[in-house]
Write a protein that holds these residues in place. Structure first.
Motif: not given
Length: 569
Positions: A333-334, A167-168, A274, A330
């Motif tokens: 967030t994800h 996911k990131a 992301p 970051w």
């Protein structure tokens, strides 16, 4: 929290065994300042055996929050060992902020089975590790990756076929193209190659062997880099043969079958995970970072970019508070659905000369192009030349090569440096602009359009932008190297990329354009006779002539389109 998206329904999370992280890691962690306050104590589960794609055991340490709850996982795969500094920087710190951290030694390193290869196993071994994660009772199906340098390369390897749980990604001073790390325009990046050889051979063995090997290379660097031939000369400095190092040094062409599959550029061309990219203006991999950002943007991938006043190593030292905070924001967030610390703009860069940070909507910015031209008097002017006549010449002697000073290296000598002693040499041309009466911003790509000839028909040309302060101190901003092939009479017209920068030349400062025939040992010296730099035992001095229709090309913010400095005095 989102459940896993692959395989059977998730099992209830089980809290792992609660061991304390290594004492050395906790002691180093206690010395760091300006980091976000921790949220949890961290636990440690060392020495797990994870099967690689071929069944070889990959030794893995598991860090985790010592708290009840459901936490996402970060995968960190490294060829540099799992102890200092990786244990506190990635295992301990991120576990304190609510992540399971899987810190794994790549095959053939740090006790893991199999043989290490610079690139051929990372995609399959990364996928095998994700398969293992799916079976762990504490894995909740939310996965991120983080890490610098080669730890960025393994992230791109996983992103070639991203698992649905991914996911990131947070790629710090990261690599995606090994060929470009070792070669530029056909020239060998010699000093970087030797630094990689030491790092890959010794760092996973522990800090003491790594430090001893680094000091040994430093003592013997001159002998190694001036050996005739260069091939195999690194053996004594590196404490033995490093077979892959000879291979990467001698395969100069990126299209050679040897490099097939090495570049992972295609991963960014279709990625939807992301991804934040972090680099420094003097990082040896900064150009790769800008390539990654451009590909991600064109693919429509959610991405962010941070570029600081750092080298490859100082980004993880002096720059660590900013690098960690941005990466953490970051990933939270994800993976935690917590955007509270995320900055409002996609891009954040440090402006050199002004020593401030600036938030930007994108990179590169809308710019104008400013051209600066050399004169026979050594000036740098915005007045275009009236002809393409020969302007000046210099003699490059590979037997006494022009030395390298600072710049984007992997070694401790990287970064901005005083270029005074370099510019005093007879084999270095300098062209200097007038003192500025208004600030001048350079924001984006810098390049040199060169009209130059070499009497032997074979030469390299090194070109650099410097900032000269009112006291006359000249400091490098960015640079690049190109390779000439001429008939010895007619000039060769080439454009040499000089990387990108974000720099303000303040009032009273001057621009300086520096041109020479090389930068040794950063680049292996050109023999001057068409021979291989790795196998050469004879060298031919080169007379190089610069023509008036050469130009230094600067990208400038659009609002500077009409800015003009004072005339040359």
């Amino acid at each position: 929290m989102t459940s896993r998206m692959h395989g059977p329904a998730p099992r209830p999370a089980r809290k792992p065994p609660s061991g304390k992280p290594p004492l050395a890691s906790r002691m180093l962690r206690a010395t760091w300042r300006r980091l976000p306050a921790k949220q949890h104590d961290a636990g440690w589960e060392p020495g797990l055996m994870v099967p690689a794609a071929d069944g070889s055991p990959l030794i893995t340490d598991h860090y985790f929050p010592r708290a009840e709850g459901d936490f996402p996982t970060l995968l960190v795969r490294s060829p540099y060992g799992r102890a200092l500094p990786w244990s506190p920087m990635y295992g301990l710190l991120f576990a304190e902020h609510g992540f399971h951290v899987v810190l794994q030694s790549c095959r053939g390193t740090g006790g893991s089975g199999g043989a290490f290869d610079l690139w051929r196993n990372e995609a399959a071994d990364g996928q095998a590790t994700v398969s293992w994660l799916r079976e762990q009772p504490w894995f909740n199906g939310m996965l991120g990756t983080v890490g610098p340098s080669y730890l960025g390369y393994v992230q791109w390897a996983l992103a070639l076929d991203p698992p649905p749980e991914l996911k990131a990604m947070a790629i710090q001073v990261g690599l995606h193209d090994p060929h470009a790390l070792f070669h530029a325009a056909g020239a060998l990046r010699l000093e970087n190659a030797l630094a990689v050889g030491v790092g890959m051979t010794y760092q996973h063995q522990g800090m003491a062997p790594f430090v001893r090997a680094t000091l040994r290379l430093r003592r013997r660097l001159h002998d190694v880099t001036t050996a005739q031939p260069l091939r195999g000369a690194h053996t004594s400095a590196l404490g033995g043969k490093v077979p892959w190092l000879d291979d990467v040094m001698t395969h100069t062409d990126a299209k050679d079958p040897y490099w097939r599959g090495a570049s992972l550029a295609q991963a960014a061309e279709r990625l939807s995970v992301p991804t934040i990219l972090i680099s420094g203006w003097h990082d040896a991999l900064v150009d790769q970072t800008f390539e990654q950002y451009d590909r991600l943007r064109r693919a429509g991938c959610e991405t962010a970019l941070l570029v600081g006043p750092w080298t490859h190593t100082s980004a993880l030292q002096q720059g660590w508070p900013e690098v960690f905070a941005e990466s953490l924001a970051w990933l939270r967030t994800h993976l935690h659905a917590d955007p509270s610390a995320l900055r409002p703009t996609r891009v954040r860069v440090h402006i050199g000369g002004e020593n401030v940070w600036r938030n930007l909507d994108d990179w590169p910015q809308a710019t104008s192009v400013s051209s600066w031209f050399p004169t026979a008097q050594g000036h740098l002017t915005q007045q275009p030349p009236t002809d393409s006549a020969p302007l000046t010449s210099f003699r490059y002697d590979p037997g006494n090569p022009t030395p390298s000073v600072g710049g984007p290296l992997l070694s401790r000598t990287a970064g901005p440096r005083d270029n005074g002693s370099l510019e005093a040499r007879d084999d270095v041309l300098t062209f200097t602009g007038p003192p500025l009466t208004e600030p001048l911003d350079v924001l984006g790509r810098v390049s040199a359009r060169l009209s130059i000839s070499a009497d032997t028909g074979h030469a390299d040309v090194f070109t650099r932008l410097c900032d000269v302060d009112p006291q006359g101190r000249s400091v490098n901003i960015c640079d690049g190297l190109g390779r000439l092939r001429t008939d010895g009479q007619e000039p060769s017209r080439i454009t040499v990329p000089m990387s990108s920068t974000a720099h303000r030349f303040t009032v009273g400062h001057r621009l300086r354009w520096q041109i020479s025939g090389g930068a040794h040992p950063r680049y292996a010296r050109n023999p001057g006779n068409g021979g291989s730099p790795v196998d050469a035992t004879t060298f031919t001095p080169i007379r190089m002539t610069l023509h008036a229709d050469s130009a230094l090309i600067l990208a400038m913010p659009a609002h500077h389109a009409g800015l003009r400095p004072a005339r040359n005095s």
